[in-house]
Design an enzyme around this catalytic site. Structure first.
Site, short mmCIF file in Angstrom:
data_model
loop_
_atom_site.label_atom_id
_atom_site.label_comp_id
_atom_site.label_asym_id
_atom_site.label_seq_id
_atom_site.Cartn_x
_atom_site.Cartn_y
_atom_site.Cartn_z
N ASP A 139 9.34 6.42 -7.12
CA ASP A 139 8.99 7.80 -7.46
C ASP A 139 7.48 7.97 -7.61
O ASP A 139 6.91 9.01 -7.27
CB ASP A 139 9.72 8.28 -8.72
CG ASP A 139 9.60 7.31 -9.89
OD1 ASP A 139 9.12 6.18 -9.70
OD2 ASP A 139 10.02 7.68 -11.00
N HIS A 156 4.89 -3.29 -15.46
CA HIS A 156 4.80 -3.27 -13.99
C HIS A 156 4.20 -4.59 -13.48
O HIS A 156 3.08 -4.96 -13.81
CB HIS A 156 3.92 -2.11 -13.53
CG HIS A 156 3.79 -2.00 -12.04
ND1 HIS A 156 4.71 -1.33 -11.27
CD2 HIS A 156 2.86 -2.49 -11.18
CE1 HIS A 156 4.35 -1.39 -10.00
NE2 HIS A 156 3.24 -2.09 -9.91
N SER A 176 0.87 -1.18 0.00
CA SER A 176 0.00 0.00 0.00
C SER A 176 0.90 1.22 0.00
O SER A 176 1.52 1.57 1.01
CB SER A 176 -0.92 0.00 1.22
OG SER A 176 -1.90 1.00 1.08
N LEU A 177 0.99 1.88 -1.15
CA LEU A 177 2.06 2.85 -1.40
C LEU A 177 1.98 4.09 -0.51
O LEU A 177 0.91 4.54 -0.13
CB LEU A 177 2.04 3.25 -2.87
CG LEU A 177 2.29 2.09 -3.84
CD1 LEU A 177 2.30 2.59 -5.27
CD2 LEU A 177 3.59 1.36 -3.51
N LEU A 213 8.84 5.74 -14.69
CA LEU A 213 7.66 5.03 -15.17
C LEU A 213 6.78 4.53 -14.02
O LEU A 213 7.26 3.88 -13.09
CB LEU A 213 8.07 3.84 -16.04
CG LEU A 213 8.88 4.17 -17.29
CD1 LEU A 213 9.25 2.90 -18.03
CD2 LEU A 213 8.13 5.13 -18.19
N ASN A 252 12.68 6.23 -11.50
CA ASN A 252 12.85 5.51 -12.76
C ASN A 252 11.90 5.99 -13.86
O ASN A 252 11.86 5.41 -14.94
CB ASN A 252 12.72 4.00 -12.55
CG ASN A 252 11.35 3.59 -12.05
OD1 ASN A 252 10.33 4.06 -12.55
ND2 ASN A 252 11.32 2.71 -11.05
N GLU A 284 -2.74 12.66 10.38
CA GLU A 284 -3.15 11.38 10.95
C GLU A 284 -2.59 10.18 10.22
O GLU A 284 -2.30 9.15 10.83
CB GLU A 284 -4.68 11.29 10.99
CG GLU A 284 -5.34 12.22 11.98
CD GLU A 284 -5.59 13.62 11.43
OE1 GLU A 284 -6.17 14.45 12.15
OE2 GLU A 284 -5.21 13.87 10.26
#
Length: 521
Positions: free
Chosen positions: A56, A162, A25-26, A88, A86, A268
């Protein structure tokens, strides 16, 4: 990899012994890293350095910059982030592509030492890491320009690869990569840790008895602050708050244990992510803010569950009973949110004593725990010797002639007790149960009440979806018990607490009338 029989999942979780925090979960890894760095710098005084690698693409997440702001403010010079630029993303080019200066200027604005390098040049990588080692007074970030799929023939710097296997390109890619390997006599060994590090023990938490007086008016949020302050005599306890400590009452912990209080300000998402990092250093963090504001950090809460994080949450100012502050401040979704987290404990205490005991119970629960507290002051109804356990409800009023049972929690329990007194005057006996443990549900007590009273009425200062009513219904479904509910419906508004309880049909008069209707039917 990625097979149901393997722990090598698509995104690693702590099923692997060397993984502490679940990934995937980025924008969250950096928050866990700042929590670890804060813990090691200010609690442990250790020499470890924490590294966080970011893509990135995920730098478009606001939580990343909440973490950068936090780390810069607290001068976490034992933290180094590495951004793999990178160019992409998953479906197209990233927002800034290869504009390293864009990342550099943002990082510097948050007080970081920013170093731009060619990520494929090993000498530049080494030089950057040497700079990180000597940087004092601020965190560091290495911004590395890279080519996605470097040296993967037919894939390098191309979109739409990806998370995909190489397919028919596998053999040619591997063959080429092998041709680029060159033998060397050089040996590189990692430096041994300067210290072994001392993790806190795992003895059960024990809190001193409270000293409340029956019928005194005490808000459960106040009892939380008092209990946490008392529990804080154990050095494993840490408190985090988001600039609401004078409302959640976490300031009471800060006054007594200032070195273990972390002010996270109004951010939060980072607060929850940092708490997960703190928990992975052996501490037990209590995270407090308005219940409504925890909704914006639910993904981070969810990842605490997937990471087996030992994090405790306390949401104050729940329900329409907070009054004049209005709908945006009213936590009406919080029980649903925390009930859905794997292996979570969800407690809804109704007076000062049960809140005090809930704090100890949450501290000893191995995983995510949530305590729901209220703004209004309510009477103390339990003796200081009350004992509570996970999965327990408390029968407050009962007789052998009870014709219905009302199950309530928090403010609505006190409304139910008022309704009980009014019905007593009319010669109508009903049972009153304090639900207390929303998850797990006390099936034994609820089943007994259903059998003896015939019908159950659940009253909650919460929306219908995912709250106490649905918890009771799901628990009693196999028995085909008759369960009725009163809850908040529609969008609430500002008003006095009692006006709002009446407007949304969860006041004592509404409870009394509903019980009479149930009994008549």
């Amino acid at each position: 990899m990625r097979k149901v029989t393997s722990d090598l999942e698509g995104h690693p979780t702590p099923r692997l012994s060397f993984v502490d925090v679940a990934s995937g979960s980025l924008g969250q890894g950096i928050s866990s890293a700042v929590g670890m760095a804060y813990c090691s710098k200010y609690f442990e005084d250790s020499q470890i350095r924490v590294f966080a690698i970011l893509g990135d693409g995920e730098c478009a997440e606001g939580s990343v910059w909440e973490a950068f702001n936090f780390a810069g403010f607290y001068k976490l010079d034992n933290l180094c982030a590495v951004i793999d630029v990178n160019r992409l993303g998953q479906s197209e080019e990233t927002m800034c592509e290869h504009n390293l200066e864009s990342y550099k200027s943002k990082a510097e604005a948050f007080g970081w030492e920013a170093i731009c390098i060619d990520g494929h040049n090993i000498q530049e990588v080494i030089s950057a890491l040497e700079t990180v080692k000597i940087t004092k007074g601020k965190p560091s970030v290495i911004i590395a320009k890279t080519i996605k799929g470097k040296d993967f023939l037919g894939i390098e710097n191309e979109l739409n690869w990806h998370g995909k296997p190489l397919g028919d390109k596998t053999e040619s890619v591997i063959s080429y990569l092998k041709s680029q390997l060159h033998p060397t006599e050089e040996k590189s060994l990692p430096q041994k840790p300067l210290s072994k590090g001392q993790f806190p023990g795992k003895e059960p938490f024990k809190i001193q008895q409270p000293h409340y007086t029956l019928q005194d008016l005490v808000a459960t949020r106040t009892a939380y602050g008092e209990a946490l302050s008392a529990l804080g005599s154990d050095s494993r306890i840490v408190s985090l708050d988001a600039d609401t400590k004078n409302s959640t009452m976490a300031y009471l912990f800060k006054e007594k244990h200032p070195k273990r209080f972390i002010e996270c300000y109004i951010a939060e998402q980072n607060m929850v992510g940092a708490a997960l990092g703190v928990s992975k250093r052996g501490k037990v963090p209590f995270v407090s803010t308005f219940g409504a504001f925890l909704t914006r950090a639910f993904d981070q809460v969810r990842m605490c569950g997937l990471s087996w994080g030992n994090v405790k949450f306390v949401g104050s100012h729940c329900g329409v009973s907070i009054g004049e502050d209005g709908a945006s401040q009213m936590g009406l979704e919080d029980l649903a949110m925390f009930r859905s987290v794997p292996n979570s404990l969800v407690l809804y205490p109704s007076d000062a004593v049960s809140t005090y005991k809930a704090v100890e119970l949450a501290a000893n629960h191995p995983g995510v725990a949530y305590i729901r507290t209220s703004r209004p002051s309510t009477p103390v109804i339990y003796s200081n010797s009350l004992e509570v356990v996970s999965g327990q409800s408390i029968v407050v009023k009962e007789s052998s002639q009870d014709r219905a049972c009302v199950v309530a929690g928090g403010v609505t329990l006190h409304e139910a007790l008022k309704a009980y007194e009014e019905l007593q005057k009319e010669g109508v006996n009903v049972r009153v149960v304090d639900m207390f443990s929303v998850k797990p549900v006390d099936l034994k007590t609820l089943s007994k009440c259903s059998e003896e009273c015939g019908s159950i009425l659940v009253v909650e200062d919460h929306y219908l979806a995912g709250g106490m009513f649905e918890a009771v219904c799901s628990a009693l479904a196999p028995s085909k018990a008759k369960v009725h509910g009163l809850c908040v419906e529609g969008v609430p508004r500002s008003g006095k607490p009692q006006e709002l309880l009446s407007m949304f049909g969860i006041s004592s008069s509404a409870i009394k009338q509903k019980l009479k209707d149930i009994i008549k039917a």
